[in-house]
Design a protein around this motif. Structure first.
Motif, short mmCIF file in Angstrom:
data_model
loop_
_atom_site.label_atom_id
_atom_site.label_comp_id
_atom_site.label_asym_id
_atom_site.label_seq_id
_atom_site.Cartn_x
_atom_site.Cartn_y
_atom_site.Cartn_z
N MET A 116 0.86 -1.19 0.00
CA MET A 116 0.00 0.00 0.00
C MET A 116 0.89 1.24 0.00
O MET A 116 1.46 1.62 1.01
CB MET A 116 -0.88 -0.01 1.24
N ALA A 117 1.05 1.80 -1.13
CA ALA A 117 1.95 2.95 -1.21
C ALA A 117 1.19 4.18 -1.69
O ALA A 117 0.15 4.07 -2.33
CB ALA A 117 3.08 2.64 -2.18
N LEU A 118 1.73 5.29 -1.35
CA LEU A 118 1.17 6.54 -1.80
C LEU A 118 2.01 7.06 -2.93
O LEU A 118 3.10 7.55 -2.72
CB LEU A 118 1.17 7.56 -0.66
N PRO A 133 -0.43 9.71 14.20
CA PRO A 133 0.28 9.80 12.93
C PRO A 133 0.13 8.52 12.13
O PRO A 133 -0.08 7.44 12.67
CB PRO A 133 1.72 10.03 13.33
N VAL A 134 0.29 8.69 10.89
CA VAL A 134 0.08 7.57 9.97
C VAL A 134 1.29 6.65 10.00
O VAL A 134 2.43 7.09 9.87
CB VAL A 134 -0.13 8.10 8.55
N ASP A 135 1.04 5.42 10.18
CA ASP A 135 2.08 4.42 10.09
C ASP A 135 1.56 3.36 9.13
O ASP A 135 0.84 2.45 9.51
CB ASP A 135 2.37 3.83 11.46
N ILE A 136 1.91 3.50 7.90
CA ILE A 136 1.32 2.65 6.88
C ILE A 136 1.73 1.20 7.07
O ILE A 136 0.97 0.28 6.82
CB ILE A 136 1.71 3.17 5.48
N LYS A 137 2.92 1.01 7.56
CA LYS A 137 3.39 -0.37 7.72
C LYS A 137 2.50 -1.14 8.70
O LYS A 137 2.33 -2.33 8.57
CB LYS A 137 4.83 -0.36 8.23
N ASN A 138 1.99 -0.43 9.68
CA ASN A 138 1.19 -1.10 10.69
C ASN A 138 -0.30 -0.84 10.52
O ASN A 138 -1.08 -1.05 11.44
CB ASN A 138 1.63 -0.63 12.08
N PHE A 197 -4.74 13.32 17.24
CA PHE A 197 -4.35 12.77 15.94
C PHE A 197 -3.27 11.73 16.14
O PHE A 197 -2.33 11.92 16.87
CB PHE A 197 -3.83 13.89 15.04
#
Lengths: 87, 191
Positions: free
Chosen positions: B1-3, B31-36, B29
């Motif tokens: 899942m990449a931006l 923060p976004v942690d896409i890996k998790n 808020f």
């Protein structure tokens, strides 16, 4: 917790440039080349390894996530990204 | 899942299950942690626009809904529900992120409603929200100071949202550097 810290940007330099966002690459010792975004939103933030790291977020300096951290050296405005390592 | 390289004025919402606990603890808020992340991206078009035609407007273009939000209440009403009109305005607008939107009266109310529409179409509301603009993260919404879990899960959503964007006069230009800088590591609790 112990981290491997990498100085990836300088907050003041970024703000002085006047861009809301700068994209660049760094070669981190032991980790290789990484794409980095420094961006100005509610806070100045670093986006690296698909993790969004706001500097000094909510007054937390360093600000940590599960395996990463971001630290602002307030004396120099240098921004460090940290990768957690085994102690 | 990449931006990566969403070359249109669309924003992508990422939903993070792990954010709920922190939200309930009063942290506005996470923060976004896409890996998790939970592992899904829902590409709901969400556009924040400002320009002469739009005034200080925020457009939320959901699956079936379009809502234009303006400091001018009448303008907001006239645009609400008119998806094609909103889209046309967006296309004609000089797209950018300007101004600073504070959580106040009508603006906040409509933003809350808009988010609610989007959320209700996706999952239950046990999620936090982050906004991205293509690969460029330039703003995010904060969920602030809602009272209880029950408020969050009912129609009585009782929290404030602050949308902070670029201040007037700041450059909206992205700078890209091709230079690769060598960075040595420093190991420790702090560098």
């Amino acid at each position: 917790m112990t981290y491997d810290w990498y100085k990836v940007a300088n907050k003041q330099d970024f703000e002085d440039d006047g861009f809301y966002q700068t994209e660049f690459r760094v070669s981190l010792e032991g980790l290789g080349i990484k794409d980095v975004i420094i961006t100005r939103g509610n806070e100045t933030s670093i986006y690296i390894d698909e993790v969004f790291l706001p500097v000094n977020f909510l007054g937390n300096n360093p600000f940590t996530t599960d395996n990463m951290a971001i630290y602002l050296d307030e004396a120099t405005d240098d921004i460090y990204v940290g990768y957690e390592v085994e102690e | 899942m990449a931006l990566v390289n969403i070359a249109s004025p669309l924003l992508v919402i990422h939903l993070y299950e792990s954010s709920l606990t922190s939200l309930l603890d009063g942290i506005p808020f996470v923060p976004v942690d896409i890996k998790n992340a939970v592992g899904f991206t829902i590409p709901i078009p969400l556009a924040f626009a400002s320009g002469t035609d739009l005034g200080n407007s925020i457009i939320v273009d959901g699956v079936d809904n379009a809502i234009a939000i303006s400091n001018d209440n009448q303008q907001a009403k006239s645009d609400t529900g008119s998806k094609s009109k909103v889209k046309q305005k967006l296309m004609n607008a000089s797209f950018g992120i300007h101004g600073r939107y504070k959580s106040d009266s009508i603006l906040m109310q409509v933003v809350v409603s808009a988010l609610k529409i989007l959320l209700s179409r996706i999952v239950d509301m046990n999620y936090a929200i982050s906004f991205f603009y293509g690969s460029n993260i330039i703003l995010f919404a904060r969920l602030q100071s809602f009272a209880t879990d029950s408020d969050f899960n009912t129609n009585m959503i009782n929290f404030n949202i602050t949308l902070s964007t670029m201040p007037e006069g700041e450059s909206d230009t992205v700078q890209t550097s091709q230079t690769i800088t060598q960075v040595e590591k420093v190991t420790g609790v702090l560098p």
